[in-house]
Design a protein around this motif. Structure first.
Motif, PDB file in Angstrom:
ATOM      1  N   LYS B 180       0.841  -1.201   0.000  1.00 33.10           N
ATOM      2  CA  LYS B 180       0.000   0.000   0.000  1.00 33.10           C
ATOM      3  C   LYS B 180       0.872   1.245   0.000  1.00 33.10           C
ATOM      4  O   LYS B 180       0.594   2.224  -0.687  1.00 33.10           O
ATOM      5  CB  LYS B 180      -0.914  -0.012   1.228  1.00 33.10           C
ATOM      6  N   ARG B 181       1.953   1.130   0.769  1.00 34.79           N
ATOM      7  CA  ARG B 181       2.860   2.270   0.821  1.00 34.79           C
ATOM      8  C   ARG B 181       3.485   2.504  -0.546  1.00 34.79           C
ATOM      9  O   ARG B 181       3.604   3.626  -1.024  1.00 34.79           O
ATOM     10  CB  ARG B 181       3.952   2.000   1.859  1.00 34.79           C
ATOM     11  N   ARG B 182       3.849   1.384  -1.178  1.00 33.65           N
ATOM     12  CA  ARG B 182       4.466   1.534  -2.497  1.00 33.65           C
ATOM     13  C   ARG B 182       3.506   2.160  -3.481  1.00 33.65           C
ATOM     14  O   ARG B 182       3.869   3.027  -4.269  1.00 33.65           O
ATOM     15  CB  ARG B 182       4.871   0.165  -3.037  1.00 33.65           C
ATOM     16  N   ILE B 183       2.273   1.722  -3.412  1.00 30.99           N
ATOM     17  CA  ILE B 183       1.276   2.259  -4.333  1.00 30.99           C
ATOM     18  C   ILE B 183       1.122   3.751  -4.084  1.00 30.99           C
ATOM     19  O   ILE B 183       1.133   4.570  -5.005  1.00 30.99           O
ATOM     20  CB  ILE B 183      -0.062   1.516  -4.141  1.00 30.99           C
ATOM     21  N   ALA B 184       0.995   4.075  -2.785  1.00 32.19           N
ATOM     22  CA  ALA B 184       0.822   5.489  -2.460  1.00 32.19           C
ATOM     23  C   ALA B 184       2.038   6.300  -2.931  1.00 32.19           C
ATOM     24  O   ALA B 184       1.890   7.387  -3.503  1.00 32.19           O
ATOM     25  CB  ALA B 184       0.631   5.658  -0.953  1.00 32.19           C
ATOM     26  N   ASP B 185       3.231   5.721  -2.736  1.00 33.55           N
ATOM     27  CA  ASP B 185       4.448   6.418  -3.168  1.00 33.55           C
ATOM     28  C   ASP B 185       4.437   6.646  -4.665  1.00 33.55           C
ATOM     29  O   ASP B 185       4.796   7.706  -5.150  1.00 33.55           O
ATOM     30  CB  ASP B 185       5.683   5.591  -2.795  1.00 33.55           C
ATOM     31  N   ARG B 186       4.032   5.600  -5.357  1.00 38.88           N
ATOM     32  CA  ARG B 186       4.063   5.699  -6.815  1.00 38.88           C
ATOM     33  C   ARG B 186       3.081   6.774  -7.286  1.00 38.88           C
ATOM     34  O   ARG B 186       3.410   7.608  -8.122  1.00 38.88           O
ATOM     35  CB  ARG B 186       3.704   4.355  -7.437  1.00 38.88           C
ATOM     36  N   VAL B 203      -7.892  14.271   0.665  1.00 38.99           N
ATOM     37  CA  VAL B 203      -8.890  13.736  -0.245  1.00 38.99           C
ATOM     38  C   VAL B 203      -8.821  12.220  -0.152  1.00 38.99           C
ATOM     39  O   VAL B 203      -7.757  11.644   0.056  1.00 38.99           O
ATOM     40  CB  VAL B 203      -8.658  14.224  -1.686  1.00 38.99           C
ATOM     41  N   GLU B 204     -10.006  11.567  -0.286  1.00 37.14           N
ATOM     42  CA  GLU B 204     -10.033  10.116  -0.134  1.00 37.14           C
ATOM     43  C   GLU B 204     -10.625   9.514  -1.390  1.00 37.14           C
ATOM     44  O   GLU B 204     -11.677   9.951  -1.859  1.00 37.14           O
ATOM     45  CB  GLU B 204     -10.896   9.788   1.085  1.00 37.14           C
ATOM     46  N   PHE B 205      -9.949   8.529  -1.926  1.00 36.25           N
ATOM     47  CA  PHE B 205     -10.421   7.894  -3.157  1.00 36.25           C
ATOM     48  C   PHE B 205     -10.614   6.416  -2.941  1.00 36.25           C
ATOM     49  O   PHE B 205      -9.867   5.784  -2.203  1.00 36.25           O
ATOM     50  CB  PHE B 205      -9.391   8.089  -4.284  1.00 36.25           C
ATOM     51  N   ASP B 206     -11.624   5.881  -3.596  1.00 42.83           N
ATOM     52  CA  ASP B 206     -11.752   4.431  -3.692  1.00 42.83           C
ATOM     53  C   ASP B 206     -11.293   4.054  -5.081  1.00 42.83           C
ATOM     54  O   ASP B 206     -11.826   4.528  -6.076  1.00 42.83           O
ATOM     55  CB  ASP B 206     -13.210   4.005  -3.506  1.00 42.83           C
ATOM     56  N   VAL B 207     -10.284   3.188  -5.156  1.00 41.94           N
ATOM     57  CA  VAL B 207      -9.736   2.820  -6.447  1.00 41.94           C
ATOM     58  C   VAL B 207      -9.980   1.345  -6.658  1.00 41.94           C
ATOM     59  O   VAL B 207      -9.642   0.519  -5.807  1.00 41.94           O
ATOM     60  CB  VAL B 207      -8.228   3.114  -6.500  1.00 41.94           C
ATOM     61  N   VAL B 208     -10.589   1.014  -7.794  1.00 35.39           N
ATOM     62  CA  VAL B 208     -10.788  -0.398  -8.135  1.00 35.39           C
ATOM     63  C   VAL B 208      -9.645  -0.803  -9.056  1.00 35.39           C
ATOM     64  O   VAL B 208      -9.402  -0.164 -10.076  1.00 35.39           O
ATOM     65  CB  VAL B 208     -12.145  -0.607  -8.819  1.00 35.39           C
ATOM     66  N   VAL B 209      -8.924  -1.852  -8.642  1.00 36.26           N
ATOM     67  CA  VAL B 209      -7.708  -2.228  -9.358  1.00 36.26           C
ATOM     68  C   VAL B 209      -7.892  -3.605  -9.978  1.00 36.26           C
ATOM     69  O   VAL B 209      -8.474  -4.505  -9.362  1.00 36.26           O
ATOM     70  CB  VAL B 209      -6.509  -2.262  -8.384  1.00 36.26           C
ATOM     71  N   LEU B 261      -7.512   5.093  -0.675  1.00 37.23           N
ATOM     72  CA  LEU B 261      -6.274   5.875  -0.593  1.00 37.23           C
ATOM     73  C   LEU B 261      -6.583   7.296  -0.171  1.00 37.23           C
ATOM     74  O   LEU B 261      -7.576   7.875  -0.605  1.00 37.23           O
ATOM     75  CB  LEU B 261      -5.578   5.902  -1.951  1.00 37.23           C
ATOM     76  N   LYS B 262      -5.704   7.798   0.694  1.00 36.70           N
ATOM     77  CA  LYS B 262      -5.887   9.179   1.158  1.00 36.70           C
ATOM     78  C   LYS B 262      -4.644   9.967   0.819  1.00 36.70           C
ATOM     79  O   LYS B 262      -3.525   9.444   0.961  1.00 36.70           O
ATOM     80  CB  LYS B 262      -6.089   9.211   2.672  1.00 36.70           C
ATOM     81  N   PHE B 263      -4.835  11.159   0.398  1.00 34.68           N
ATOM     82  CA  PHE B 263      -3.667  11.986   0.052  1.00 34.68           C
ATOM     83  C   PHE B 263      -3.819  13.375   0.625  1.00 34.68           C
ATOM     84  O   PHE B 263      -4.903  13.942   0.592  1.00 34.68           O
ATOM     85  CB  PHE B 263      -3.520  12.092  -1.467  1.00 34.68           C
ATOM     86  N   ARG B 264      -2.711  13.842   1.123  1.00 30.99           N
ATOM     87  CA  ARG B 264      -2.647  15.237   1.558  1.00 30.99           C
ATOM     88  C   ARG B 264      -1.524  15.890   0.789  1.00 30.99           C
ATOM     89  O   ARG B 264      -0.532  15.220   0.469  1.00 30.99           O
ATOM     90  CB  ARG B 264      -2.323  15.322   3.054  1.00 30.99           C
ATOM     91  N   PRO B 265      -1.633  17.165   0.522  1.00 27.44           N
ATOM     92  CA  PRO B 265      -0.544  17.823  -0.239  1.00 27.44           C
ATOM     93  C   PRO B 265       0.767  17.773   0.528  1.00 27.44           C
ATOM     94  O   PRO B 265       1.818  17.602  -0.065  1.00 27.44           O
ATOM     95  CB  PRO B 265      -1.024  19.253  -0.396  1.00 27.44           C
TER      96      PRO B 265
END
Lengths: 226, 267
Positions: B180-186, B203-209, B261-265
């Protein structure tokens, strides 16, 4: 994706894994090292032989043997005589040729000195051959190796840009690969520099020895001319 | 012009050979003497599999049973003590009233005999009772021990299983976190931060992979309140495919079918 990450860091794999340019650099360095060592050994043998032959000849020369006998001998085995003997031979030949009753002693001695100097120059030139090569290897091969290293590190950083996480493990093998080039450059350079200095010193001493012999021999000839 | 004395073909060959030998030796030294082997044991998988295959056949329960319990002492048959008494008595036989004496003696003897017999019987009964009690006690003890052993075995097996499951779960969780960390990093590498962001909106996203790492769908679950940031992240997610996923044989794919996935600037 292989879960067992194995970095095979043996020297061989580092060399085979390097990029083409780095491999070319390594090849150049290996060749330089081979050649320089070849000349180091060769020069070592020739210098020690030159010193030995000079010793022998000086012993004979100062033992009171007649000059004509010495000359006869050195003409006979002209292919296996040392520098001093060659100088003696050319000087004496010139002396015999020039010595005529009507010739001025000063002129004769000038001619003899010129002949001896010419032979001396040739001998020195021979002894000093390939010394510049050793000097070049000594001074340039570290730079060549450094070039290979810089190139390899550049590459490994560039490939780092494509990896998701910048871990040390991703860069380290590339840098190790690159550093092999520097190691090889130093490996070629260090013996070359040492040998160059050593040989330059030896040749310098040998040339002084030749020059003093020339001075002494021309004194003897001058005495004989009168 | 002249052939020089300082060099002979012989010496050339020797020099060449020496050079080669020296280099080969050095090379051999490098290759065989100094090999910087760095073997990394994979921390996750190794731990996982080393525990699984044999769930340790629960160490044999402490063997309690064969304890050589004091074998119910089989009570030595009670000896009849008062034997010598009558002999002494019979010695002085005054001849006068022998008959009375004899009679008396007989009576006494019979009485004594009776008494002894009674005593004997009582004692035998007592011994038997004791024996029975002892046996019962032993049986009970044995039963209890067996029960305890069984319980302990069960408990141990349970614990071992639990431990295995725990370590397995931990390893898996770690692997999942790692990926998960790798995905977030990428994804983070593809985010082009829009100018003029305020604060640190999440921001929070639901990603279907898909199994190959392709992104099938991106849904905005919780907007950050700043549209430029949301759309930047969404674009980054789409551009970051294929996402780094664990290999299919790890069996972790179901954890990654739908990612949150959650992302902050500023992170």
């Amino acid at each position: 994706m292989n879960p067992t990450v194995t970095h095979d860091m043996s020297v061989l794999s580092l060399v085979t894994g390097a990029s083409v340019l780095v491999q070319i650099v390594m090849l150049i360095l290996v060749l330089a090292s081979l050649l320089s060592w070849y000349h180091i050994f060769l020069k070592m043998f020739s210098l020690s032989r030159a010193a030995r032959l000079a010793d022998e000849f000086e012993r004979k020369f100062w033992s009171g043997t007649a000059l004509t006998d010495l000359y006869q001998r050195s003409v006979e085995k002209r292919h296996s005589v040392g520098s001093l003997e060659r100088i003696f031979e050319s000087g004496f030949r010139e002396f015999v040729k020039l010595r005529k009753p009507d010739m001025d002693v000063a002129n004769v001695m000038d001619g003899v000195r010129r002949a001896m100097r010419a032979t001396y120059q040739r001998e020195m030139d021979w002894l000093e051959s390939y010394l510049p090569f050793l000097a070049s290897v000594g001074s340039v091969s570290p730079y060549i190796g450094l070039f290979g290293t810089v190139w390899g590190i550049m590459n490994s950083f560039r490939s780092l840009a494509n990896v998701a996480q910048a871990t040390l493990g991703a860069v380290a093998p590339g840098i190790a690969e690159a550093l092999i080039a520097t190691a090889m450059g130093l490996f070629a350079a260090i013996p070359a520099v040492i040998a160059y200095n050593r040989f330059a010193g030896d040749i310098n001493r040998f040339s002084t020895r030749c020059e003093s012999f020339m001075a002494e021999f021309s004194n003897i000839l001058q005495r004989q001319a009168h | 012009m002249m052939a020089y004395a300082y060099e002979s073909p012989n010496e050339k060959a020797i020099s060449g050979a020496l050079t080669l030998v020296m280099h080969l030796m050095f090379f051999a030294l490098l290759v065989f003497g100094v090999s910087w082997q760095k073997r990394e044991a994979p921390p996750l998988v190794a731990e996982l599999w080393s525990n699984l295959p044999a769930p340790k056949p629960a160490p044999p329960p402490p063997t309690v049973e064969p304890k050589p319990v004091p074998k119910a002492e089989p009570m030595p048959p009670p000896k009849v003590e008062p034997k010598p008494v009558p002999k002494v008595e019979t010695k002085p036989p005054p001849k006068a009233d022998i008959a009375a004496e004899e009679k008396k003696e007989k009576e006494r003897k019979a009485k004594e005999k009776e008494l002894a017999e009674k005593k004997k019987r009582e004692e035998r009964e007592l011994a038997e009772k004791k024996k029975k009690e002892e046996q019962a006690r032993l049986a009970a003890l044995k039963q209890q021990q067996a029960k305890e052993a069984a319980e302990q075995l069960a408990r141990e097996q349970d614990e071992a299983l639990k431990k295995i499951a725990q370590s397995q779960a931990a390893a898996q969780a770690r692997l999942v976190d790692e990926y998960k960390r790798r995905i977030a990093d990428r994804i983070r590498r593809f985010i082009i931060e829009p100018p003029g962001l305020q604060g640190n909106p999440e921001v929070e996203f639901d990603v279907v992979v898909l199994p190959g790492g392709e992104v099938l769908d991106v849904r905005n679950r919780k907007a950050s309140g700043q549209a430029p940031w949301d759309s930047a992240v969404e674009r980054a997610i789409r551009r970051a495919q294929p996402l780094p996923l664990p290999p299919p044989e790890s069996g972790l794919m179901r954890e990654f079918r739908e990612l949150n996935l959650k992302f902050r600037p500023k992170e």
